[in-house]
Design a protein around this motif. Structure first.
Motif, short mmCIF file in Angstrom:
data_model
loop_
_atom_site.label_atom_id
_atom_site.label_comp_id
_atom_site.label_asym_id
_atom_site.label_seq_id
_atom_site.Cartn_x
_atom_site.Cartn_y
_atom_site.Cartn_z
N ASP A 94 57.53 -6.28 10.18
CA ASP A 94 57.42 -5.11 9.32
C ASP A 94 57.49 -5.44 7.83
N LEU A 95 57.67 -6.71 7.48
CA LEU A 95 57.62 -7.13 6.08
C LEU A 95 56.24 -7.68 5.71
N ASN A 96 55.67 -8.47 6.61
CA ASN A 96 54.33 -9.05 6.41
C ASN A 96 53.54 -8.89 7.70
N GLY A 97 52.41 -8.22 7.61
CA GLY A 97 51.60 -7.99 8.80
C GLY A 97 50.63 -9.11 9.12
N SER A 98 50.67 -10.21 8.36
CA SER A 98 49.76 -11.31 8.64
C SER A 98 50.52 -12.64 8.62
N ASN A 99 49.99 -13.60 9.34
CA ASN A 99 50.59 -14.94 9.32
C ASN A 99 50.27 -15.66 8.01
N TRP A 100 49.05 -15.50 7.51
CA TRP A 100 48.64 -16.17 6.27
C TRP A 100 48.99 -15.29 5.09
N ASN A 101 49.61 -15.89 4.08
CA ASN A 101 50.10 -15.16 2.92
C ASN A 101 49.90 -15.96 1.65
N PHE A 102 50.16 -15.31 0.53
CA PHE A 102 50.21 -15.96 -0.77
C PHE A 102 51.66 -16.28 -1.09
N ALA A 103 51.89 -17.34 -1.84
CA ALA A 103 53.25 -17.74 -2.22
C ALA A 103 53.32 -17.91 -3.73
N GLU A 104 54.35 -17.35 -4.34
CA GLU A 104 54.58 -17.50 -5.77
C GLU A 104 56.01 -17.96 -5.99
N GLN A 105 56.23 -18.66 -7.11
CA GLN A 105 57.57 -19.14 -7.43
C GLN A 105 57.75 -19.24 -8.94
N LEU A 106 58.97 -19.06 -9.38
CA LEU A 106 59.39 -19.29 -10.75
C LEU A 106 60.72 -20.00 -10.65
N GLY A 107 60.86 -21.16 -11.31
CA GLY A 107 62.08 -21.92 -11.11
C GLY A 107 62.47 -22.77 -12.30
N TRP A 108 63.67 -23.35 -12.16
CA TRP A 108 64.26 -24.21 -13.17
C TRP A 108 64.81 -25.44 -12.49
N ARG A 109 64.50 -26.60 -13.02
CA ARG A 109 65.15 -27.85 -12.60
C ARG A 109 66.08 -28.24 -13.73
N PHE A 110 67.33 -28.39 -13.40
CA PHE A 110 68.34 -28.71 -14.40
C PHE A 110 68.34 -30.20 -14.70
N PRO A 111 68.94 -30.62 -15.83
CA PRO A 111 68.93 -32.04 -16.21
C PRO A 111 69.48 -32.94 -15.10
#
Length: 147
Positions: A94-111
């Motif tokens: 009920d969250l995603n009706g398909s197996n194939w999806n798009f993926a997005e990310q926003l992140g930080w790698r610390f020192p």
């Protein structure tokens, strides 16, 4: 081989108060951290007011990452990035009706840590962009140690 392996954990969140789940994450980033292959294991069912939304499942994703340059961040030793790609979810629900999806990310790698590793925090989203209903998508946060 150029690249970094990371292991971590995370959690889903929903804006409507649904019960999320904890998840495990394993990633491999290569070619100067420009590409990521990831596996996410959602550990328990996600529910809304007691009704099931999604059973435990896997999501496998491949993304292209871009490093964002900002003078203040560049001098701190921290890397800010965003990424987009494709994801395969092992179960529709009920969250995603398909197996194939798009993926997005926003992140930080610390020192880098004294051990040579790094800590990475990312906000992620997986959905099918409305190509098939339902399309509520899944939002989740991950925290990983990058070896």
């Amino acid at each position: 081989m150029d690249g970094h392996f990371a292991l971590g954990a995370g959690m889903t969140y929903q804006y409507d108060g649904s019960k999320g789940t904890d998840l495990g994450v394993a990633t491999w980033t290569s070619i100067q951290d420009r590409y990521e292959v990831a596996a996410f294991r959602f550990l328990t069912a996600q529910t809304r007011r007691g009704d099931p939304l999604a059973e435990p499942n896997w999501i496998f994703a491949a993304s292209r990452r871009w490093r964002l340059h900002w003078k203040l961040i560049d001098h701190s030793g921290m890397d800010l990035f965003f990424g987009m790609g494709a994801a395969y979810k092992t179960k529709t629900d009920d969250l995603n009706g398909s197996n194939w999806n798009f993926a997005e990310q926003l992140g930080w790698r610390f020192p880098k840590q004294p051990s040579g590793g790094r800590v990475e925090f990312a906000i992620r989203h997986v959905s099918n962009a409305g190509l098939k209903k339902p399309n509520r998508g899944e939002d989740f946060l991950t925290l990983a140690y990058v070896f």
